[in-house]
Write a protein that holds these residues in place. Structure first.
Motif, PDB file in Angstrom:
ATOM      1  N   VAL A  55       0.844  -1.199   0.000  1.00 23.18           N
ATOM      2  CA  VAL A  55       0.000   0.000   0.000  1.00 23.18           C
ATOM      3  C   VAL A  55       0.877   1.246   0.000  1.00 23.18           C
ATOM      4  O   VAL A  55       0.629   2.202  -0.747  1.00 23.18           O
ATOM      5  N   THR A  56       1.928   1.245   0.801  1.00 20.41           N
ATOM      6  CA  THR A  56       2.839   2.388   0.860  1.00 20.41           C
ATOM      7  C   THR A  56       3.516   2.610  -0.479  1.00 20.41           C
ATOM      8  O   THR A  56       3.621   3.753  -0.956  1.00 20.41           O
ATOM      9  N   ALA A  57       3.974   1.533  -1.103  1.00 20.83           N
ATOM     10  CA  ALA A  57       4.654   1.657  -2.395  1.00 20.83           C
ATOM     11  C   ALA A  57       3.723   2.236  -3.455  1.00 20.83           C
ATOM     12  O   ALA A  57       4.109   3.143  -4.210  1.00 20.83           O
ATOM     13  N   PHE A  58       2.501   1.737  -3.529  1.00 19.95           N
ATOM     14  CA  PHE A  58       1.566   2.252  -4.532  1.00 19.95           C
ATOM     15  C   PHE A  58       1.146   3.686  -4.228  1.00 19.95           C
ATOM     16  O   PHE A  58       0.927   4.486  -5.137  1.00 19.95           O
ATOM     17  N   THR A  59       1.035   4.024  -2.949  1.00 21.31           N
ATOM     18  CA  THR A  59       0.721   5.404  -2.582  1.00 21.31           C
ATOM     19  C   THR A  59       1.840   6.339  -3.014  1.00 21.31           C
ATOM     20  O   THR A  59       1.591   7.428  -3.555  1.00 21.31           O
ATOM     21  N   ASN A  60       3.078   5.916  -2.797  1.00 19.44           N
ATOM     22  CA  ASN A  60       4.224   6.737  -3.213  1.00 19.44           C
ATOM     23  C   ASN A  60       4.269   6.914  -4.724  1.00 19.44           C
ATOM     24  O   ASN A  60       4.538   8.011  -5.220  1.00 19.44           O
ATOM     25  N   VAL A  61       3.993   5.861  -5.462  1.00 20.08           N
ATOM     26  CA  VAL A  61       3.976   5.955  -6.921  1.00 20.08           C
ATOM     27  C   VAL A  61       2.876   6.915  -7.371  1.00 20.08           C
ATOM     28  O   VAL A  61       3.088   7.768  -8.239  1.00 20.08           O
ATOM     29  N   GLY A  62       1.699   6.790  -6.758  1.00 24.70           N
ATOM     30  CA  GLY A  62       0.605   7.688  -7.102  1.00 24.70           C
ATOM     31  C   GLY A  62       0.937   9.134  -6.808  1.00 24.70           C
ATOM     32  O   GLY A  62       0.617  10.038  -7.593  1.00 24.70           O
ATOM     33  N   THR A  63       1.586   9.382  -5.682  1.00 26.03           N
ATOM     34  CA  THR A  63       1.987  10.740  -5.322  1.00 26.03           C
ATOM     35  C   THR A  63       2.996  11.299  -6.318  1.00 26.03           C
ATOM     36  O   THR A  63       2.900  12.462  -6.733  1.00 26.03           O
ATOM     37  N   GLU A  64       3.954  10.491  -6.718  1.00 24.41           N
ATOM     38  CA  GLU A  64       4.951  10.926  -7.695  1.00 24.41           C
ATOM     39  C   GLU A  64       4.315  11.222  -9.050  1.00 24.41           C
ATOM     40  O   GLU A  64       4.676  12.199  -9.719  1.00 24.41           O
ATOM     41  N   ILE A  65       3.359  10.408  -9.457  1.00 20.14           N
ATOM     42  CA  ILE A  65       2.671  10.645 -10.738  1.00 20.14           C
ATOM     43  C   ILE A  65       1.868  11.940 -10.672  1.00 20.14           C
ATOM     44  O   ILE A  65       1.893  12.740 -11.609  1.00 20.14           O
ATOM     45  N   GLU A  66       1.170  12.164  -9.567  1.00 25.62           N
ATOM     46  CA  GLU A  66       0.406  13.407  -9.410  1.00 25.62           C
ATOM     47  C   GLU A  66       1.333  14.624  -9.439  1.00 25.62           C
ATOM     48  O   GLU A  66       1.005  15.646 -10.038  1.00 25.62           O
ATOM     49  N   ALA A  67       2.468  14.517  -8.767  1.00 24.51           N
ATOM     50  CA  ALA A  67       3.412  15.639  -8.733  1.00 24.51           C
ATOM     51  C   ALA A  67       3.990  15.902 -10.117  1.00 24.51           C
ATOM     52  O   ALA A  67       4.185  17.060 -10.517  1.00 24.51           O
ATOM     53  N   ALA A  68       4.261  14.844 -10.873  1.00 24.42           N
ATOM     54  CA  ALA A  68       4.848  15.012 -12.212  1.00 24.42           C
ATOM     55  C   ALA A  68       3.845  15.576 -13.187  1.00 24.42           C
ATOM     56  O   ALA A  68       4.200  16.334 -14.098  1.00 24.42           O
ATOM     57  N   THR A  69       2.572  15.251 -13.038  1.00 21.33           N
ATOM     58  CA  THR A  69       1.566  15.738 -13.981  1.00 21.33           C
ATOM     59  C   THR A  69       0.991  17.088 -13.570  1.00 21.33           C
ATOM     60  O   THR A  69       0.304  17.728 -14.355  1.00 21.33           O
ATOM     61  N   ALA A  70       1.257  17.540 -12.356  1.00 19.91           N
ATOM     62  CA  ALA A  70       0.735  18.826 -11.880  1.00 19.91           C
ATOM     63  C   ALA A  70       1.476  20.009 -12.489  1.00 19.91           C
ATOM     64  O   ALA A  70       0.937  21.102 -12.563  1.00 19.91           O
ATOM     65  N   ASP A  71       2.682  19.795 -12.913  1.00 19.09           N
ATOM     66  CA  ASP A  71       3.501  20.908 -13.472  1.00 19.09           C
ATOM     67  C   ASP A  71       2.996  21.352 -14.798  1.00 19.09           C
ATOM     68  O   ASP A  71       2.527  20.990 -15.666  1.00 19.09           O
TER      69      ASP A  71
END
Length: 64
Positions: free
Chosen positions: A48-64
């Motif tokens: 769960v932690t790993a997938f949450t981290n991946v999701g957070t990184e994807i959101e941060a990369a697409t927010a720019d």
């Protein structure tokens, strides 16, 4: 289906060795599934932690 025919099928199933083998395979399958479930259970938190981290990184990369 009549009860007498169900009794006949049940008694034939119990008398045959193939029926016993089928039951043994069912028990082994159940034990295998239980072992896999027990082994994967402790990994749940880290997955769960790993997938949450991946999701957070994807959101941060697409927010720019």
């Amino acid at each position: 289906m009549k009860i007498s025919s169900i009794k006949n099928l049940t008694s034939r199933f119990i008398k045959e060795d193939k029926g016993l083998a089928a039951i043994e395979y069912a028990v082994m399958g159940f034990l295998l599934i239980a072992a896999i479930t027990a082994a994967v259970g402790p990994l749940q938190g880290s997955l769960v932690t790993a997938f949450t981290n991946v999701g957070t990184e994807i959101e941060a990369a697409t927010a720019d």
